[in-house]
Scaffold this active site. Structure first.
Site, mmCIF file in Angstrom:
data_model
loop_
_atom_site.group_PDB
_atom_site.id
_atom_site.type_symbol
_atom_site.label_atom_id
_atom_site.label_comp_id
_atom_site.label_asym_id
_atom_site.label_seq_id
_atom_site.Cartn_x
_atom_site.Cartn_y
_atom_site.Cartn_z
ATOM 1 N N ASP A 138 -5.620 -3.273 -6.288
ATOM 2 C CA ASP A 138 -6.069 -3.288 -4.894
ATOM 3 C C ASP A 138 -5.055 -2.681 -3.937
ATOM 4 O O ASP A 138 -5.331 -2.492 -2.754
ATOM 5 C CB ASP A 138 -6.434 -4.708 -4.450
ATOM 6 C CG ASP A 138 -5.266 -5.684 -4.542
ATOM 7 O OD1 ASP A 138 -4.106 -5.250 -4.666
ATOM 8 O OD2 ASP A 138 -5.516 -6.905 -4.484
ATOM 9 N N ARG A 157 0.732 0.977 -4.449
ATOM 10 C CA ARG A 157 0.492 0.145 -3.259
ATOM 11 C C ARG A 157 1.490 0.470 -2.152
ATOM 12 O O ARG A 157 1.811 -0.358 -1.310
ATOM 13 C CB ARG A 157 0.548 -1.338 -3.609
ATOM 14 C CG ARG A 157 1.830 -1.779 -4.285
ATOM 15 C CD ARG A 157 1.848 -3.282 -4.483
ATOM 16 N NE ARG A 157 3.048 -3.712 -5.193
ATOM 17 C CZ ARG A 157 3.549 -4.930 -5.125
ATOM 18 N NH1 ARG A 157 2.977 -5.835 -4.366
ATOM 19 N NH2 ARG A 157 4.629 -5.260 -5.807
ATOM 20 N N GLY A 168 3.460 5.970 -10.253
ATOM 21 C CA GLY A 168 3.328 6.369 -8.862
ATOM 22 C C GLY A 168 3.168 5.193 -7.917
ATOM 23 O O GLY A 168 3.101 4.032 -8.316
ATOM 24 N N ASP A 218 11.418 3.404 -13.515
ATOM 25 C CA ASP A 218 10.810 3.675 -12.216
ATOM 26 C C ASP A 218 11.360 2.763 -11.128
ATOM 27 O O ASP A 218 11.005 2.912 -9.954
ATOM 28 C CB ASP A 218 9.283 3.540 -12.298
ATOM 29 C CG ASP A 218 8.847 2.200 -12.863
ATOM 30 O OD1 ASP A 218 9.077 1.984 -14.068
ATOM 31 O OD2 ASP A 218 8.279 1.385 -12.127
ATOM 32 N N ARG A 230 9.478 -0.526 4.417
ATOM 33 C CA ARG A 230 10.731 -0.385 3.681
ATOM 34 C C ARG A 230 11.437 0.903 4.094
ATOM 35 O O ARG A 230 10.803 1.944 4.288
ATOM 36 C CB ARG A 230 10.434 -0.385 2.180
ATOM 37 C CG ARG A 230 11.664 -0.398 1.317
ATOM 38 C CD ARG A 230 11.348 -0.857 -0.094
ATOM 39 N NE ARG A 230 10.476 0.044 -0.826
ATOM 40 C CZ ARG A 230 10.042 -0.194 -2.065
ATOM 41 N NH1 ARG A 230 10.377 -1.322 -2.678
ATOM 42 N NH2 ARG A 230 9.263 0.666 -2.688
#
Length: 495
Positions: free
Chosen positions: A124, A92, A89, A255, A175
Site C-alpha cells: 500500500d 513507499r 526501489g 539496499d 526524511r
C-alpha cells in the site's frame, strides 16, 4: 530556497533503466502535524512559510505540492538477508527535490509513507504511525550522538488507517539525506546492464556518485578505485560508531547501506541495554544474521557486493581478470583495518584514554567481558565508570575481577598524565547519558496511538537533543534501563 533535481535530470531520460520513475503521493484524508524540526529547517534554508503552516502541512503530507516539486521514486536492487532481489526501489517513498542549503551542501528531501509507487510490488506504500515516530526519534538521536545519519524534518498523521496485523493510524515522515543512493542502487545498475542496458550506465552512475559525494576521487589516477576506497572508509567510520554506542541496525541489507555512509532505514533497530554481543531485535531476523556483533562482518560482505557491481570500472589497463578480482578483494579488505582503527580509538576515548595501544585494546575487551558476565547496562556503565574516579560505584565493587581491571585502567591513565578532571570530561564527551531506549520509544508510540497525547514523544525528543549532557532531574527516567517486565526485545519495520 534553492532547489534542484540533478539525479532525476541525469537519469530520468533512460526510462528502461528505471533509476528514476515519476510518481505522486496519495491524498491524505485529514493531515495533521505530529512534529516539525525547526532547527533542521533553518540549516536547510527552508523558508518559514513552509514550517508549521498550511503550506508546510500540504508539502509534508504530499497533499498540496508546490510547482517546483517533481516527485520521483528511485529504483534499486538489494541483497535481503543474503538473497538477491533485482528490483526493489522506493515502494513507499518519494524523492521530492534536492535542497541546496545556504552553505552549499546538497540534500534530498523525501516523503516516506506517502502511498504506492511503481516499485510498491502490491503493497500500500503507506507507513503506520509507530514506525514514523520511531524513525523520527532514533534518527534525530543518532544525529545528536554524532553518527552520520538521515534526518527527520517533519512528521504528520494522515487521517487514514493502515492495515498491518491490525488497523493503525497512518503517518508520513519527511526524511533528509545527503542522498538516498545505496549499494543496492549500484547493484540495480549492474543488473540492468545484464538485461540489456548500455554499459555506459555503470560509469554514468559512478560518475554521479563521485560528483555528489566524493569529488576528490575524480582527479585520482584510478578514480573508481579511489571512490570505492572512500566509501569503504565512510562505512567503516559509521559502523564503528554504531558499535561504540551499542546500536543494532536490525536489517543491514545492501539496499539499506547508503553510498554516502549515512545510517538509513530505522525499522527494527534498537540500542542494547545489557551488553550482549548476540543481541538481535528485529522480529524477522530469526537466525541472527544482523546481530550486534555481526554488523562489521555484514558491512564487509555488503561492500564486496558493491565492488562486484563496479568491477568493470575498477580495471587497470593490461590487467587480467584474475588480477582485477584480486585487486578489488584487497580494496574491500581495507574495511576491517579501517573499522578496527576507528572502533579502537572511539573505545579508548570512552575509557578516558587518548591513544590506542595493545594494552588499551585488551583493556576494552576485558571491560566488555565484565559487562557481559555481570549483565550490566552498556550505556550507563560507561557513564558510571567516569564516576569511579571520584567515588565508589557499588555494583562495580561487587564485580569479580573489578579491582584487577581497575588497577590496569588507572595505570594507563597515570601513564598518559591527565588529571582525573580531564579524563572524566573526556569520558562524558564520548559516553551518552541518554539514548532512545526501546521501552520509552514504545511507550511514546502507545501513548500517541491510544489518545493522541504527545507528552512522552515530546519529552524524549527534548532530552535526546543533548545526549551527552547531564539529564535534567525531571526527565531522568528516560536515562534509566527498562525494568525486566518492561523490556522490548522485538521490533518491526512497519511495511
Amino acid at each position: 530556497m534553492q532547489t534542484d533535481n540533478s539525479y532525476a535530470n541525469t537519469f530520468a531520460t533512460d526510462s528502461d533503466a528505471e533509476l528514476v520513475l515519476p510518481s505522486h503521493p496519495a491524498q491524505a484524508r485529514e493531515p495533521q502535524w505530529l512534529a516539525f524540526n525547526a532547527e533542521l529547517a533553518g540549516q536547510l534554508g527552508i523558508p518559514e512559510s513552509l514550517h508549521t503552516t498550511a503550506a508546510g502541512l500540504g508539502l509534508y503530507s504530499g497533499t498540496e505540492l508546490p510547482d517546483w516539486i517533481q516527485p520521483v521514486a528511485l529504483g534499486y536492487a538489494g541483497h535481503q538477508f543474503a538473497n538477491f532481489v533485482p528490483r526493489l526501489g522506493d515502494g513507499r517513498a518519494l524523492l521530492l527535490t534536492e535542497i541546496i542549503a545556504p552553505d552549499g551542501e546538497r540534500f534530498d528531501l523525501q516523503l516516506k509513507g506517502s502511498g504506492t509507487t511503481p516499485f510498491s510490488r502490491g503493497g500500500d506504500g503507506k507507513a503506520p504511525l509507530g514506525p514514523v515516530m520511531r524513525e523520527f526519534l532514533v534518527s534525530e538521536a543518532m544525529h545528536a550522538l554524532g553518527v552520520p545519519t538521515t534526518r527527520a524534518l517533519a512528521a504528520v498523521v494522515t487521517g487514514d488507517w493502515v492495515q498491518r496485523d491490525e488497523a493503525q493510524p497512518g503517518a508520513i515522515i519527511t526524511r533528509v539525506a545527503k542522498s538516498h543512493l545505496r549499494i543496492g542502487t549500484a547493484q540495480f545498475v549492474a543488473h540492468k546492464i545484464t538485461q540489456g542496458a548500455d554499459e555506459s550506465l555503470r560509469q554514468a552512475f559512478a560518475d554521479y556518485v563521485i560528483a555528489r559525494h566524493y569529488p576528490l576521487s575524480k582527479d585520482r589516477k584510478h578514480p573508481y578505485r579511489a571512490l570505492l576506497r572512500q566509501i569503504i572508509d565512510q562505512q567503516a567510520h559509521t559502523v564503528a560508531l554504531w558499535m561504540s554506542l551499542g546500536f543494532v541496525h536490525g536489517v543491514m541489507n545492501t539496499d539499506n547501506m547508503t553510498l554516502s555512509g549515512e545510517t538509513i532505514d530505522y525499522g527494527p533497530c534498537a540500542f542494547m541495554e545489557n551488553y550482549d554481543p548476540n543481541a538481535v531485535f528485529s522480529a524477522i531476523d530469526r537466525a541472527g544474521r544482523y546481530a550486534y556483533q555481526n554488523q562489521p562482518g555484514i558491512a564487509l560482505w555488503n561492500l564486496a557486493r558493491l565492488a562486484e557491481a563496479w568491477l568493470p570500472l575498477l580495471a587497470k589497463s593490461g590487467e587480467s581478470q584474475q588480477q582485477l578480482i584480486e585487486a578489488a578483494t584487497e580494496l574491500v579488505h581495507e574495511f576491517p583495518i579501517r573499522y578496527e582503527a576507528y572502533y579502537d580509538q572511539k573505545m579508548a576515548f570512552k575509557l578516558g584514554l587518548n591513544s590506542v595501544t595493545a594494552e588499551t585494546q585488551a583493556l576494552t575487551r576485558d571491560w566488555l567481558s565484565l559487562l557481559q558476565d555481570h549483565a550490566l547496562d552498556y550505556t550507563q556503565s560507561f557513564r558510571q565508570l567516569a564516576d569511579t574516579l571520584e567515588t565508589n560505584v557499588e555494583h562495580f565493587e561487587k564485580m569479580q575481577s573489578w579491582a584487577a581491571w581497575q588497577q590496569r585502567w588507572h595505570k594507563l591513565l597515570t601513564l598518559q598524565g591527565d588529571s582525573d578532571a580531564v579524563v572524566s570530561a573526556r569520558m562524558r564527551q564520548h559516553n551518552p547519558a541518554v539514548i532512545p531506549r526501546n521501552h520509552w520509544v514504545e511507550a511514546a508510540i502507545k501513548q500517541t496511538v491510544a489518545s493522541g497525547d504527545l507528552t512522552i514523544f515530546n519529552e524524549l525528543t527534548q532530552v535526546l537533543r543533548t545526549p551527552y549532557d547531564v539529564v535534567p532531574l525531571e526527565l531522568s527516567r528516560y536515562a534509566e534501563p527498562a525494568a525486566p517486565e518492561k523490556r522490548v526485545t522485538r521490533t518491526f519495520c512497519g511495511t
